[in-house]
Design an enzyme around this catalytic site. Structure first.
Site, short mmCIF file in Angstrom:
data_model
loop_
_atom_site.label_atom_id
_atom_site.label_comp_id
_atom_site.label_asym_id
_atom_site.label_seq_id
_atom_site.Cartn_x
_atom_site.Cartn_y
_atom_site.Cartn_z
N HIS A 143 -6.19 -6.10 -1.89
CA HIS A 143 -7.05 -6.01 -0.72
C HIS A 143 -7.38 -7.39 -0.14
O HIS A 143 -8.17 -7.49 0.80
CB HIS A 143 -8.34 -5.27 -1.07
CG HIS A 143 -8.16 -3.80 -1.20
ND1 HIS A 143 -9.20 -2.92 -1.44
CD2 HIS A 143 -7.05 -3.02 -1.13
CE1 HIS A 143 -8.75 -1.68 -1.52
NE2 HIS A 143 -7.44 -1.72 -1.35
N HIS A 181 0.69 4.24 -2.74
CA HIS A 181 0.45 5.63 -2.34
C HIS A 181 1.61 6.53 -2.75
O HIS A 181 1.39 7.71 -3.08
CB HIS A 181 0.22 5.72 -0.84
CG HIS A 181 -1.16 5.31 -0.42
ND1 HIS A 181 -1.83 5.88 0.65
CD2 HIS A 181 -2.03 4.39 -0.94
CE1 HIS A 181 -3.03 5.34 0.75
NE2 HIS A 181 -3.16 4.42 -0.19
N ASN A 210 -2.89 8.76 5.14
CA ASN A 210 -1.69 7.94 5.40
C ASN A 210 -1.34 7.79 6.88
O ASN A 210 -0.69 6.81 7.26
CB ASN A 210 -0.49 8.54 4.67
CG ASN A 210 -0.59 8.41 3.16
OD1 ASN A 210 -1.17 7.45 2.65
ND2 ASN A 210 -0.04 9.37 2.44
N ARG A 241 0.83 -1.21 0.00
CA ARG A 241 0.00 0.00 0.00
C ARG A 241 0.87 1.26 0.00
O ARG A 241 0.56 2.24 -0.70
CB ARG A 241 -0.92 -0.02 1.22
CG ARG A 241 -1.85 1.20 1.32
CD ARG A 241 -2.89 0.97 2.41
NE ARG A 241 -3.79 2.11 2.52
CZ ARG A 241 -3.74 3.01 3.52
NH1 ARG A 241 -2.84 2.90 4.49
NH2 ARG A 241 -4.59 4.02 3.55
#
Length: 333
Positions: A194, A66, A95, A62
């Site tokens: 996910h 990002h 975040n 992740r």
């Protein structure tokens, strides 16, 4: 959604400029002569961390995503806010505190600096770490071209316009990914990440308690699954002993929560997607067939996931004399 809108989105993806990636400037084995142990050091740091805490794999994947979606893969997400300056990406509510794995990157960077000072970028370390997390959690392997340089700018204000929201529908997701030159099929493939990790209750609680004026609970969610989530995420948000609101977390996928695989897509078919942006992939004509294809063929999904991760890692990279090689990943030189 009508067929005209679907066609418009597909045309937008197909006509995106190719300047968003720089594969020609990156090279597999980039550090072979200047720091041959770099990738091995990162891999060992990741494997150790994930063995102790399996959730770190999802955190590093992740974090890489990002990073690359905001200013490209330049490690800007690692930069801490400088006192007196605008907040950095790292301190944006999207975040902070949900991003995990900074200590793994810092450990790998310190070890690399000890043997190869001023040579290996934090951007490459983060990209290696995402690849190694994918391998550790899912047995999915791919080569990573390297040669990225580190950026010097990180702004929280740039998050909202670049990262997709967990409340987006499939069409909004497709449009946001298209801006990065990522196809709809790549998008659906990437969201399979996910299948590991956790999500805060605040990211989906509206689906349980305040969906709309007609339905307090999202009717697209399996009722038994919704009842299970309500036990995990009761209203109002719980507080700790000091009266501070807590935001519990739940697994993003409950079948194999620590294994990166295609079980996520089966959960979508069974209406057990956690986020709005998850379940919409099964509900939309634009993406539903892709969801079913990924559910049916795990090996095919894994191959596509590796390729799509390689694409993400090439977005808007800095190379050559651009940027810098940070000595410490959390602040510029």
């Amino acid at each position: 959604m009508d067929s005209c809108m679907i066609m418009c989105i597909l045309m937008l993806v197909s006509t995106m400029p190719l300047g968003t990636s720089a594969n020609a400037k990156l090279k597999v084995g980039f550090y072979k002569s200047t720091c041959p142990s770099a990738e091995s050091i990162v891999r060992k740091a990741v494997n150790k961390a994930v063995s102790c805490n399996p959730g770190i794999a999802a955190g590093l994947i992740r974090m890489h995503f990002h990073d690359c979606f905001v200013r490209g893969c330049d490690a800007s997400v690692l930069l801490e806010t400088i006192p007196g300056n605008p907040p950095s990406e790292r301190d944006d509510p999207v975040n902070n505190p949900s991003l995990r794995g900074f200590e793994v990157i810092d450990e790998a960077k310190a070890q690399i600096e000890a043997v190869c000072p001023n040579t290996v970028s934090c951007a490459d370390i983060l990209t290696f770490a995402a690849r190694d997390s994918t391998s550790k959690a899912g047995g999915i392997n791919y080569a990573v071209p390297a040669g990225r340089r580190d950026g010097r700018v990180s702004l929280s204000d740039e998050i909202a316009e670049n990262l997709p929201s967990p409340t987006f529908n499939a069409e909004q997701l497709a449009a946001r990914f298209a801006r990065k030159g990522i196809s709809v099929d790549e998008m659906v493939t990437l969201v399979g990440a996910h299948s590991i990790g956790v999500s805060h209750c605040s990211s989906f609680s509206k689906r349980l308690y305040a969906f709309n004026a007609t339905h307090p609970q999202d009717p697209s969610m399996d009722r038994r699954f919704a009842n299970f989530l309500k036990n995990k995420c009761p209203p109002p948000p719980p507080t700790d002993g000091l009266g501070c609101t807590r935001d519990p977390t739940v697994a993003q996928e409950f079948v194999t929560p620590n294994r990166l695989d295609n079980k996520y897509y089966r959960e979508l078919r069974n209406r057990r997607g956690l986020l709005t942006s998850d379940q919409t992939l099964m509900d939309s004509r634009l993406t539903s067939k892709m969801v079913l294809d990924n559910e049916r063929n795990g090996a095919m999904w894994g191959t596509k996931f590796a390729k799509a991760m390689g694409h993400v890692g090439s977005l808007d990279v800095l190379t050559g004399s651009q940027g810098e090689i940070r000595k410490h990943c959390s602040f510029v030189n």
